[in-house]
Design an enzyme around this catalytic site. Structure first.
Site, short mmCIF file in Angstrom:
data_model
loop_
_atom_site.label_atom_id
_atom_site.label_comp_id
_atom_site.label_asym_id
_atom_site.label_seq_id
_atom_site.Cartn_x
_atom_site.Cartn_y
_atom_site.Cartn_z
N HIS A 111 -8.71 -15.27 -3.89
CA HIS A 111 -9.38 -14.07 -4.39
C HIS A 111 -10.86 -14.28 -4.66
O HIS A 111 -11.68 -13.49 -4.21
CB HIS A 111 -8.69 -13.44 -5.60
CG HIS A 111 -9.26 -12.07 -5.79
ND1 HIS A 111 -8.93 -11.01 -4.99
CD2 HIS A 111 -10.21 -11.61 -6.61
CE1 HIS A 111 -9.64 -9.96 -5.32
NE2 HIS A 111 -10.43 -10.28 -6.30
N TYR A 160 -15.06 -12.49 -3.45
CA TYR A 160 -16.31 -12.25 -4.17
C TYR A 160 -17.44 -13.09 -3.61
O TYR A 160 -18.60 -12.71 -3.66
CB TYR A 160 -16.13 -12.45 -5.68
CG TYR A 160 -15.32 -11.31 -6.22
CD1 TYR A 160 -15.90 -10.05 -6.29
CD2 TYR A 160 -14.00 -11.45 -6.55
CE1 TYR A 160 -15.16 -8.96 -6.69
CE2 TYR A 160 -13.25 -10.37 -6.96
CZ TYR A 160 -13.84 -9.12 -7.03
OH TYR A 160 -13.10 -8.05 -7.41
N HIS A 182 -7.58 -1.91 3.69
CA HIS A 182 -8.41 -2.14 2.51
C HIS A 182 -9.53 -3.14 2.80
O HIS A 182 -10.70 -2.88 2.52
CB HIS A 182 -7.53 -2.62 1.36
CG HIS A 182 -8.28 -3.30 0.25
ND1 HIS A 182 -9.06 -2.60 -0.65
CD2 HIS A 182 -8.38 -4.59 -0.09
CE1 HIS A 182 -9.61 -3.45 -1.49
NE2 HIS A 182 -9.21 -4.67 -1.18
N PHE A 183 -9.19 -4.30 3.37
CA PHE A 183 -10.27 -5.31 3.44
C PHE A 183 -11.21 -5.09 4.61
O PHE A 183 -12.27 -5.69 4.65
CB PHE A 183 -9.76 -6.75 3.33
CG PHE A 183 -8.85 -7.23 4.40
CD1 PHE A 183 -9.27 -7.35 5.70
CD2 PHE A 183 -7.55 -7.61 4.08
CE1 PHE A 183 -8.42 -7.82 6.67
CE2 PHE A 183 -6.69 -8.08 5.05
CZ PHE A 183 -7.13 -8.18 6.36
N HIS A 184 -10.87 -4.20 5.56
CA HIS A 184 -11.91 -3.85 6.53
C HIS A 184 -12.97 -2.95 5.88
O HIS A 184 -14.08 -2.84 6.39
CB HIS A 184 -11.31 -3.19 7.77
CG HIS A 184 -10.76 -4.20 8.74
ND1 HIS A 184 -9.47 -4.62 8.70
CD2 HIS A 184 -11.35 -4.90 9.73
CE1 HIS A 184 -9.27 -5.53 9.64
NE2 HIS A 184 -10.40 -5.73 10.28
N ARG A 214 1.60 -5.47 8.40
CA ARG A 214 0.40 -6.08 8.98
C ARG A 214 0.85 -7.24 9.85
O ARG A 214 2.02 -7.60 9.86
CB ARG A 214 -0.53 -6.56 7.87
CG ARG A 214 0.05 -7.73 7.08
CD ARG A 214 -0.82 -8.12 5.92
NE ARG A 214 -1.99 -8.87 6.35
CZ ARG A 214 -2.73 -9.65 5.55
NH1 ARG A 214 -2.38 -9.76 4.26
NH2 ARG A 214 -3.78 -10.29 5.98
N ARG A 215 -0.07 -7.84 10.57
CA ARG A 215 0.17 -9.06 11.33
C ARG A 215 1.39 -8.97 12.22
O ARG A 215 2.24 -9.86 12.21
CB ARG A 215 0.38 -10.24 10.37
CG ARG A 215 -0.81 -10.52 9.50
CD ARG A 215 -0.52 -11.67 8.57
NE ARG A 215 -1.74 -12.37 8.23
CZ ARG A 215 -1.80 -13.39 7.40
NH1 ARG A 215 -0.71 -13.84 6.83
NH2 ARG A 215 -2.93 -13.99 7.15
C1 HEM Z 1 -14.97 -4.94 15.89
C2 HEM Z 1 -14.57 -4.77 14.67
C3 HEM Z 1 -13.17 -5.05 14.18
C4 HEM Z 1 -11.97 -4.65 14.70
C5 HEM Z 1 -11.73 -3.77 15.93
C6 HEM Z 1 -10.94 -5.20 13.86
C7 HEM Z 1 -9.59 -4.99 14.04
C8 HEM Z 1 -8.59 -5.68 13.38
C9 HEM Z 1 -7.19 -5.54 13.62
C10 HEM Z 1 -6.56 -4.56 14.59
C11 HEM Z 1 -6.54 -6.43 12.84
C12 HEM Z 1 -5.09 -6.77 12.88
C13 HEM Z 1 -4.21 -6.16 11.90
C14 HEM Z 1 -2.85 -6.83 11.97
O1 HEM Z 1 -2.23 -6.96 13.04
O2 HEM Z 1 -2.41 -7.22 10.90
C15 HEM Z 1 -7.53 -7.12 12.07
C16 HEM Z 1 -7.28 -8.11 11.14
C17 HEM Z 1 -8.24 -8.71 10.36
N1 HEM Z 1 -9.60 -8.46 10.37
FE1 HEM Z 1 -10.56 -7.20 11.62
N2 HEM Z 1 -11.53 -5.93 12.88
C18 HEM Z 1 -12.88 -5.87 13.03
C19 HEM Z 1 -13.85 -6.42 12.21
C20 HEM Z 1 -13.58 -7.28 11.17
C21 HEM Z 1 -14.56 -7.83 10.28
C22 HEM Z 1 -16.05 -7.53 10.33
C23 HEM Z 1 -13.90 -8.63 9.42
C24 HEM Z 1 -14.43 -9.46 8.28
C25 HEM Z 1 -15.64 -9.87 8.14
C26 HEM Z 1 -12.51 -8.59 9.76
C27 HEM Z 1 -11.52 -9.30 9.12
C28 HEM Z 1 -10.19 -9.26 9.44
C29 HEM Z 1 -9.19 -10.07 8.82
C30 HEM Z 1 -9.42 -11.10 7.70
C31 HEM Z 1 -7.97 -9.73 9.40
C32 HEM Z 1 -6.60 -10.29 9.02
C33 HEM Z 1 -6.18 -11.43 9.77
C34 HEM Z 1 -4.82 -11.86 9.30
O3 HEM Z 1 -4.01 -11.02 8.89
O4 HEM Z 1 -4.60 -13.07 9.34
N3 HEM Z 1 -12.34 -7.76 10.82
N4 HEM Z 1 -8.79 -6.65 12.43
#
Ligand code: HEM
Ligand SMILES: [Cu+2]
Ligand SMILES: [Cu+2]
Lengths: 585, 178
Positions: free
Chosen positions: A254, A258, A405-407, A468-469
């Site tokens: 967490h 921050y 939320h975190f996006h 998710r995931r």
């Molecule tokens: C081009 C822009 C982005 C797209 C299209 C995108 C899309 C996605 C999608 C579809 C997922 C998967 C959800 C799932 O299956 O659980 C994901 C997961 C995630 N995204 Fe993004 N995202 C983008 C940008 C970002 C940015 C800027 C960050 C952080 C700085 C970020 C952090 C994460 C994280 C931490 C996860 C989770 C990974 C996990 O569950 O292990 N994303 N994103």
């Protein structure tokens, strides 16, 4: 004070231009005054943007794959890409982006170059090596030719096991960030010996408090990786306790959010008021906010473990109460950000109850991006309050609500702020004027619209129970029922939103690449680094705020209270037990 | 220290909001008694679970649905493993309407999730731990069970079903009677 377009202040303020002996004006941008620091900032931002490019590509593939719009990878490889996306975005893009911002902020506010080029080389090298190791083992998972893989996602919960080099890489990234912090502290110490009685400059104060929080919180993950996961993945110890390692992860998990957010706050407090045409409201309150983050960020990790067996509800309750108090500094920030924008707008001639909003420079990418990221963060804050509620959390835990939320928070509040401030900062650290300004002006809006679509659909999909995931939109055994709208419509929004986000990322990267390669060095920048004094300055705040030792002490006591007993409970039956063997063995 | 009047007001309002939040949740926990996962399921040897050696464990039985020993409600013992729930995946779990159902869920290998989709029956399934919680289903119906924690490359195939049936029907289908 400058009036008119903030960009015009270059010609109104003598900050960037000085008279030379011959009577001509000479440019004095950040890069001219601090060439060493500027180079570090350039390296950090460069690596950060490369990671962002990779992460954005993976994000696009995921968004299209899990909504069944376009499938170019087998579903079993989805998790390798998801690991890559998580690590590239929240470990590499953020860490290097923050290192760059912090180097700029400390150097600027203390008015001196970094203390030691060897220390600089050491931290840059360590983080880079760690990144290559972690990234390499992840990508190796896409081919059978290399006997390494790390599709354990960025949370790497044991007993799912990655190649040892993945854990070594993660550890090096953290150690590197510690060394970077040491460098900021040394820079501060040098300044302090010359200014024994002065108040710590605000930006430096923010960097130091953030790094102190980082030191306290990364201890958890460092212990997890160094004492448990590395020996275990090498076969030196046969089993680890999955709950204990998971708890150590979330002890850090967490506060790390921050660590991503506070650099954005630093920009919102110190740069945004200037970009809106005004000045910060209150320096003392900004310090209070950062102190609150330092002491309250770490003792809250159990709120990621509300649904974990093996942790008594009482500890979860303590964490929840702390979490809600942690809302306070964010709510205060909301006030300051809006108030500073309004103040700026009125300086620019804005009037009326809401009419002042029109007077803000919405066509300027730096301002627009930061303001939009603030708006999205407010929405993310609301869904975060829901996550924090111990009973409501049971509805949305590990559903698509969570990435929704975190996006908004790290994926927009941090990411869009970094992109936006780059439009203002990169010219200053490269000495080259921003290129392709039209593209830059549209980019924050593209990101904004894409994120509105993707994140609102993700939130609603979470309420329908979609996890998710996962690589698949549907399950054989049953189908999901939407509460509002339809599941198909949500999928379409996620796909369109994800595509727009990718387009937004490409636009940003194109502007940066063009600026870097096409811009002429020594051009007139049309931006400057001058930051106006706050309306109420540091001299108005009690001295105790600058007593960092005191705040660290309080932070440690609170951590001990929140974590002492639960950790004791977990290790009372032995540190490695109840243990699990690695999978795959 | 100079703080603007509006800032003070905002500060106060924020504090009130926070206290109110905590208050509603305390109320949710002790008023309607929202069920939560705690540590009362106890720990278990992960090796014993993967070997199916349930005699060795005090707090876990052969997976299945049992009449509870005090004659009130049922106990459901579930083992999650890559990539199925036993019971749940091969055949649906059946529980009676209107009675207290006590779930005991554990893992034979890695960390999994156990979520009745779109409900707050939601827990992590961590090797070495038993997640224990009570639910009373007031209406008959069918629920999808999803594994919501990434557990390996077949994670997206890991699902199951739970059927809530009228008590009369339940008596005839109960399995694992002891
Ligand atoms: C081009 C822009 C982005 C797209 C299209 C995108 C899309 C996605 C999608 C579809 C997922 C998967 C959800 C799932 O299956 O659980 C994901 C997961 C995630 N995204 Fe993004 N995202 C983008 C940008 C970002 C940015 C800027 C960050 C952080 C700085 C970020 C952090 C994460 C994280 C931490 C996860 C989770 C990974 C996990 O569950 O292990 N994303 N994103
Ligand atoms: Cu699973
Ligand atoms: Cu799974």
């Amino acid at each position: 004070m400058a009036t008119g377009h903030p960009d015009d202040t270059a010609t109104h303020s003598d900050e960037e231009y000085v008279e030379t002996a011959e009577g001509t004006r000479r440019r004095r941008a950040f890069v001219d005054r601090y060439p060493e620091a500027a180079q570090i900032v350039r390296i950090c931002l460069g690596i950060s943007f490369v990671a962002f490019a990779g992460g954005a590509l993976f994000g696009l593939i995921q968004a299209l794959h899990r909504t069944n719009v376009l499938r170019i990878i087998p579903s079993s490889d989805y998790y390798t890409l998801l690991t890559g996306h998580g690590v590239l975005m929240v470990l590499v893009f953020t860490t290097f982006g923050i290192a760059g911002l912090f180097q700029w902020a400390t150097t600027r506010s203390l008015d001196r170059e970094p203390p030691s080029s060897r220390l600089t080389a050491a931290w840059l090298g360590t983080i880079t090596l760690g990144t290559l190791l972690a990234g390499g083992t992840i990508l190796a998972g896409l081919t059978d030719a290399i006997p390494a893989s790390a599709d354990v996602l960025f949370t790497f919960y044991a007993p799912l096991k990655a190649h040892p080099l993945f854990y070594v890489g993660a550890a090096l990234i953290i150690v590197g960030s510690w060394l970077a912090g040491a460098s900021y502290f040394l820079q501060f110490r040098e300044w302090r010996s010359e200014n024994p009685d002065a108040r710590i400059p605000l930006q430096s104060f923010m960097v130091l408090t953030t790094m102190l929080m980082w030191y306290i919180s990364t201890l958890g993950v460092a212990v997890e990786v160094v004492f448990f996961l590395i020996p275990w993945s090498l076969g030196l110890i046969s089993q680890v306790d999955p709950l204990l390692t998971r708890t150590l992860f979330w002890y850090f998990g967490h506060p790390v959010v921050y660590f991503w957010l506070l650099p954005a706050y630093l920009i919102w407090y110190t740069v945004l008021p200037k970009l809106s045409g005004g000045r910060l409201f209150s320096d003392p309150l900004a310090r209070v906010v950062f102190v609150l983050f330092l002491i309250l960020s770490t003792p809250v990790g159990f709120h990621h473990q509300y649904t974990d067996p093996g942790i008594a509800s009482g500890y979860k309750f303590v964490a929840m109460t702390n979490t809600f108090f942690l809302l306070l500094p964010s709510l205060l920030t909301l006030f300051t950000v809006v108030a500073s924008m309004e103040h700026g707008a009125r300086q620019r001639g804005g009037t009326g109850y809401l009419g002042w909003l029109k007077a803000l420079p919405w066509e300027r990418p730096a301002f627009a991006g930061i303001a939009l990221s603030g708006i999205m963060f407010a929405a993310g804050g609301f869904s975060g309050m829901i996550n924090a509620g111990m009973n409501i959390n049971y509805l949305i835990h590990n559903t698509l609500w969570v990435p929704g939320h975190f996006h908004l928070t790290v994926g927009t509040a941090f990411a869009l702020t970094l992109m936006a401030v780059s439009y203002w900062l990169v010219p200053q650290v490269t000495g080259k004027r921003l290129q392709w300004r039209g593209l830059a002006a549209v980019q924050p809006y593209v990101w904004f619209v894409g994120m509105v679509l993707m994140s609102n659909a993700m939130h609603r999909a979470g309420l329908a129970g979609i996890p998710r995931r996962t690589a698949e939109p549907q399950y054989d055994q049953f189908s999901f029922q939407a509460v509002v709208g339809s599941v198909v419509e949500m999928r379409i929004q996620i796909a369109i939103g994800g595509t727009l986000l990718f387009v937004g990322a490409v636009m940003f990267l194109a502007v940066m690449l063009a600026t870097w390669t096409l811009g002429k060095s020594n051009s007139q920048l049309r931006v400057n680094g001058f930051l106006p004094e706050p309306m109420s300055g540091a001299e108005d705040s009690p001295r105790v705020l600058d007593n960092l030792k005191l705040w660290v002490g309080i932070a440690i006591v609170l951590v001990a209270l929140a974590y002492g007993l639960p950790l004791y409970d977990m290790v009372a039956d032995g540190v490695l037990s109840p243990g699990s063997l690695p999978v795959p063995a | 220290m100079h703080v603007h009047r509006f800032e003070k007001l905002w500060f106060g309002a924020s504090l009130v909001l926070i206290v109110a939040f905590v208050g509603t949740i305390v109320y949710g926990a002790i008023g309607p008694g929202v069920a939560m996962v705690g540590d009362d399921g106890g720990t278990i040897e992960a090796a014993a679970v993967s070997d199916g050696n349930f005699e060795q464990t005090e707090n876990f039985r052969e997976p299945g649905v049992y009449e509870s020993t005090d004659g009130d409600g049922v106990d459901v013992y579930i083992v999650a493993r890559q990539y199925l729930f036993n019971p749940g995946t091969a055949e649906p779990i059946e529980v009676p309407r209107g009675e207290e159902v006590t779930f005991h869920v554990t893992s034979a290998d890695v960390t999994h999730g156990f979520n009745l989709a779109a409900t707050n029956v939601n827990t992590m399934v961590i090797p070495g731990q038993v997640a224990k919680f009570d639910v009373t289903f007031e209406e008959t119906g069918e629920y999808g069970i999803v594994c919501h924690e990434y557990c390996g490359s077949g994670h997206h195939t890991m699902a199951g079903q739970l059927h809530v049936v009228p008590q009369s029907q339940f008596d005839t289908t109960a399995e694992g009677e002891n």
